[in-house]
Design an enzyme around this catalytic site. Structure first.
Site, PDB file in Angstrom:
ATOM      1  N   ASP A 113       0.780  -1.182   0.003  1.00 59.92           N
ATOM      2  CA  ASP A 113       0.113  -0.018   0.096  1.00 59.92           C
ATOM      3  C   ASP A 113       0.847   1.209  -0.138  1.00 59.92           C
ATOM      4  O   ASP A 113       1.451   1.647   1.008  1.00 59.92           O
ATOM      5  CB  ASP A 113      -0.887  -0.035   1.276  1.00 59.92           C
ATOM      6  CG  ASP A 113      -1.992   1.110   0.989  1.00 59.92           C
ATOM      7  OD1 ASP A 113      -1.788   2.189   0.297  1.00 59.92           O
ATOM      8  OD2 ASP A 113      -2.880   1.082   1.834  1.00 59.92           O
ATOM      9  N   ASP A 316      -1.810   5.734  -6.519  1.00 62.02           N
ATOM     10  CA  ASP A 316      -2.157   4.986  -5.572  1.00 62.02           C
ATOM     11  C   ASP A 316      -2.234   3.504  -5.951  1.00 62.02           C
ATOM     12  O   ASP A 316      -2.676   2.956  -6.913  1.00 62.02           O
ATOM     13  CB  ASP A 316      -3.439   5.265  -4.982  1.00 62.02           C
ATOM     14  CG  ASP A 316      -3.988   4.246  -3.913  1.00 62.02           C
ATOM     15  OD1 ASP A 316      -3.130   4.003  -2.809  1.00 62.02           O
ATOM     16  OD2 ASP A 316      -5.230   3.999  -3.770  1.00 62.02           O
TER      17      ASP A 316
END
Ligand SMILES: *[C@@H]1O[C@H](CO)[C@@H](O)[C@H](O)[C@H]1NC(C)=O
Ligand SMILES: *[C@@H]1O[C@H](CO)[C@@H](O)[C@H](O)[C@H]1NC(C)=O
Ligand SMILES: *[C@@H]1O[C@H](CO)[C@@H](O)[C@H](O)[C@H]1NC(C)=O
Ligand SMILES: *[C@@H]1O[C@H](CO)[C@@H](O)[C@H](O)[C@H]1NC(C)=O
Ligand SMILES: CC(=O)N[C@H]1CO[C@H](CO)[C@@H](O)[C@@H]1O
Length: 436
Positions: A113, A316
């Site tokens: 992440d 992201d």
């Protein structure tokens, strides 16, 4: 002598073949495999659905919650979280990396992440964790707890400890928009391919609720002080890159390269921006979007980077499809529809699906970043139904009700590209690379 040679040759052959046939083995040159969460080499199985496209639609249905969550990652840490109850555990974060924690190493498949700072893993005895694979502190000879007075504890908690002295560092955290967990900040050795990071600080989860907590933990590659890159200090020189394989490439895995070794020498770059309002996130300067040859008219304030509000565009690894604020998305989509022609229907998160007969007229979409035009190959802008009769524009509008404008360049648009984060030099590199 002959026998010895024979023995040596068979051993070499054995080593060679076992490596060649274990498609799930990590690369030997220090690259770590990056595995689609529902791929063959992942220990996780996809929720039941009839087709691959539906799996992507299921995953993408969590994007709005993630974007609200990313927007909530302001400099001030939020601790209270709404908790969704009674939902099936559906994994968000769509790529996992295999690491080992402790001594001897215990294998965990952690979700990668880029928008999160810290790492955390479910620990033995966790209440509400979804996986039976947990980290056992008792079984590690290098495990240590971190007491509350350490600076790392303030970083994890977002506030200092109420008491001083030798108290464990407990903290609560929200994740993914609908989940929360309680953890103790601990330290142990982290094994990443050939590297070991001693005394790596991570959260040891003791209880969890909600549907978004990655089953075997999370590896934060964000920019905060507790992220892997910060904790590894000079080892990786503030540099990492990844190549995400397509969700479709069931058997294969992409790679995570940490540090300067093996990175592309020449790569086109755009400035990586730091937004003090949302300090964990990687911002880029998106200056425009073209559909085919048409530069879509977009009012500049919808794209502007604003350090005071947190507005701008981020890249992201955990959002599935690229999301633009509604006014931008509508303008891009309308231009796309105009050029394709014919009729369109919605499907899940996608509102622009059309018969593949019309695909020849589908225009390429180009994201204009400062100093770098990213012209998306068709596989990064369209998604196809399993039967192959339908293609959909693989982008959508961001949820309307977030605090301020955030556009998100998501993982479907990054697949089969090398994305290089050079934090010390504030540069993001992008190059096409087939890692399927
Ligand atoms: C520690 O390791 C032993 C032996 O492998 C295993 O039986 C035990 O379950 C482990 N303990 C925990 C808490 O996981
Ligand atoms: C974490 O949450 C639990 C349950 O809501 C609460 O009892 C505890 O005090 C919280 N701990 C911290 C450090 O905020
Ligand atoms: C990059 O930054 C990190 C931490 O900020 C530092 O430890 C490291 O030495 C830097 N590397 C280089 C090559 O400047
Ligand atoms: C982004 O690009 C625009 C257009 O080139 C420029 O005016 C602006 O200053 C850039 N913003 C940042 C933060 O670099
Ligand atoms: C400061 C600190 O906790 N250092 C520890 C780092 O890890 C090694 C072993 O892995 C310990 O011996 C140190 O005490």
């Amino acid at each position: 002598m002959a026998l010895k040679l024979f023995f040596f040759l068979s051993l070499a052959l054995l080593l060679l073949t076992s490596n060649a046939f274990d498609l799930c083995a990590s690369g030997s040159d220090g690259d770590l495999s990056v595995i689609p969460i529902y791929g063959k080499c992942s220990p996780f199985t996809a929720p039941k659905s009839e087709s691959w496209m539906n799996t992507v639609i299921d995953m993408a249905s969590k994007d709005p919650a993630r974007i609200r969550y990313l927007s909530s990652l302001t400099a001030q840490k939020t601790v209270a979280a709404p908790i969704a109850s009674g939902q099936q555990v559906l994994n968000v974060g769509n790529y996992v990396v295999r690491v080992q924690l402790g001594t001897p190493g215990q294998t965990m498949y952690m979700v990668l992440d880029t928008s999160n700072d810290a790492a955390w893993a479910p620990c033995s005895g966790c209440i509400g964790c979804s996986s039976t694979t947990t980290f056992s502190a008792q079984n590690s000879s290098t495990f240590a707890t971190l007491d509350c007075s350490k600076p790392e504890c303030t970083q994890a908690r977002g506030l200092s400890c109420p008491t001083t002295g030798n108290v464990d560092c407990l903290f609560n955290q929200t994740y993914g928009g609908d989940s929360t967990f309680s953890a103790t900040l601990v330290q142990d050795s982290l094994h990443l391919g050939p590297n070991v990071i001693p005394n790596f600080s991570f959260g040891c989860i003791s209880s969890a609720s909600g549907s978004s907590i990655p089953p075997q933990g999370l590896m934060g590659l964000g920019r905060g002080p507790l992220s892997l890159i910060s904790q590894s200090g000079s080892l990786y020189s503030g540099l990492f890159s990844y190549c995400l394989p397509s969700f479709k490439s069931y058997y294969f895995s992409g790679s995570l390269k940490l540090g300067p070794v093996g990175q592309p020498k020449a790569i086109r770059t755009t400035p990586l921006l730091h937004n003090p309002h949302r300090p964990s996130l990687y911002y880029v300067n998106l200056t425009g979007i073209s559909v085919g040859r048409v530069l879509v008219p977009i009012s500049p304030e919808l794209l502007a980077f604003d350090p005071n509000t947190g507005a701008g565009t981020i890249i992201d690894s955990g959002t599935v499809i690229t999301r633009f604020v509604p006014a931008i998305y509508t303008a891009v989509r309308d231009e796309f529809r105009k050029q394709v022609g014919g009729s369109f229907s919605p499907l899940g998160a996608f509102d622009t699906c059309f018969a593949t007969n019309n695909e020849v007229s589908a225009p390429a979409i180009t994201l204009h970043l400062s100093g770098l035009d990213l012209k998306l190959p068709m596989e990064n802008s369209l998604i196809h139904s399993s039967a192959g009769s339908l293609a959909c524009l693989a982008m959508a509008a961001a949820p309307n009700n977030v605090n301020s404008v955030v556009n998100v360049i998501a993982n479907l648009q990054q697949q089969n590209h090398r994305i290089l984060f050079d934090i010390n030099n504030s540069k993001l590199g992008i190059a096409r690379e087939l890692c399927n």
